[in-house]
Design a protein around this motif. Sequence first.
Motif: not given
Lengths: 190, 288
Positions: B16-19, B26-36, B85-88
């Motif tokens: 749907e194009g959402l984060i 640094h440090p190497d990790r993946e975090i569930p992140f959402h914005q609305n 730069v990368t833009e969404i």
Amino acid sequence: SFDISEAKEVMGVLQHHDSITGTEKAHVASDYARMLTNALKTVELAASFGLGKLMRKGLAQKWILTDSPKFTSCLLLNISSCPETESARSFVITIYNPLSRYVNKLIRFPVVNTQLSYIIRGPNGENIPVQMVPLSEIINIPGRVSDASVEIAFIAKNIPPLGYKSYYVESTKVKSPDFFISEAVELTEP
Amino acid sequence: VKVGYENGTTLSLTPEGLIKTLHKKHPDREIPFHQNFLYYRGAVGNNNLPEGGERSSGAYIFRPNGTVVPILSKPTTKLVKGPVVTEIQQKYNNWLSQVIRLYNGSDHVEFQWSVGPIPFQEGLEKPFGKEVITRYTVSTLHNNGIFYTDSNGREMIKRRLNYRPTWQVELLEPVAGNYYPVTTSINIKDINNPSQSLSVITDRSEGGSSLNEGQIELMLHRRLLHDDAFGVGEALNEMAFGAPLVAVGSHYVTLDSCAKAKMLVQEKVLDSWIFISSNQGLSYEKWK
């Protein structure tokens, strides 16, 4: 010396809680905007003088600038509107860092001609990677007066503390290897 | 889709194009992140004072009528990739759009939002205003109702949901009663792992809160159609160029430590100045 007293006075007026919180009447808000814009123009003159002085100092006795270049700032860069960068084919961008440590800063400015390539050279003559970015929906704002549909972006690295770096920008018909055109790819449809 | 830079931050997006997640180097990790985006409907009263029970939401008082409405969860999303730069680029509707920016070599994410002209529903006897907010959520972060705001512009002040430090409080308006001024930043930390935190750095004073675990929300723009009877004598319904006002601004969002966030606050608040000048018709060599 240069005079920033108008800006100081306006900042004094804008300490009022109505101005800070936006609880003033609409026409008072417009008046605050008028006062602040006028004050920023005087600060721009002062900054121009200050930067010219800093440059003359930096260049020491080797080179005397008889006329300091006039520095202007684009107050509407937040909506990608800047007549100076849109109309000129070649100009200089100077970035002043008010912090007491080195910073990197992404610089974006609007341009009109999408057929040209842009070369940006740093203070030591090095070519800087440049990216042309199509503008987003954000530009569809009532009152925005600009023909620009793209922006040029680059990263100004290691701007010295309480100092500046100048970048020489020129547009050419020949594509530079450091110039990258990016396109907007649709991920989702309306 | 994953976008970003190997030496900085990467975001992964839903169809749907959402984060969906944010990947930090640094440090190497993946975090569930959402914005609305959402909006509160402003209360509409008769301003029958001094009781105040029927006071409308207005310039002086943020008073939602109890409903919060999510704004379309499937924006039109465009992706712009490049070495700098990368833009969404997201368009939610005719009055709400956003650009999410990732800079090559930087750890923070910029959200540049554009809200307005906010429409209102015509034909209602008492049309309500809208108070538009953005919400950032890290679902694995448990802040136990505690958040920090720099309301006095000097230090981060500890806030706790439904709590006042010097008296027993019972909040009858649980949203507005938990909103605090945010001068430059708002922050939440995980109670078990304080190094895991979420900070949002603003470019202007805004109202903000953390009403749910792992969540920060900030008020972006308000258009209200009724005076709140606190003295201004008009509704918060500003116009420019013949249309209701558009607000454009940006947030820096970082999941780094508070110390690093503080450095970012300095860069945002004391931002570098950009000046344009003529090269006086000189070639680069002569100009140099």
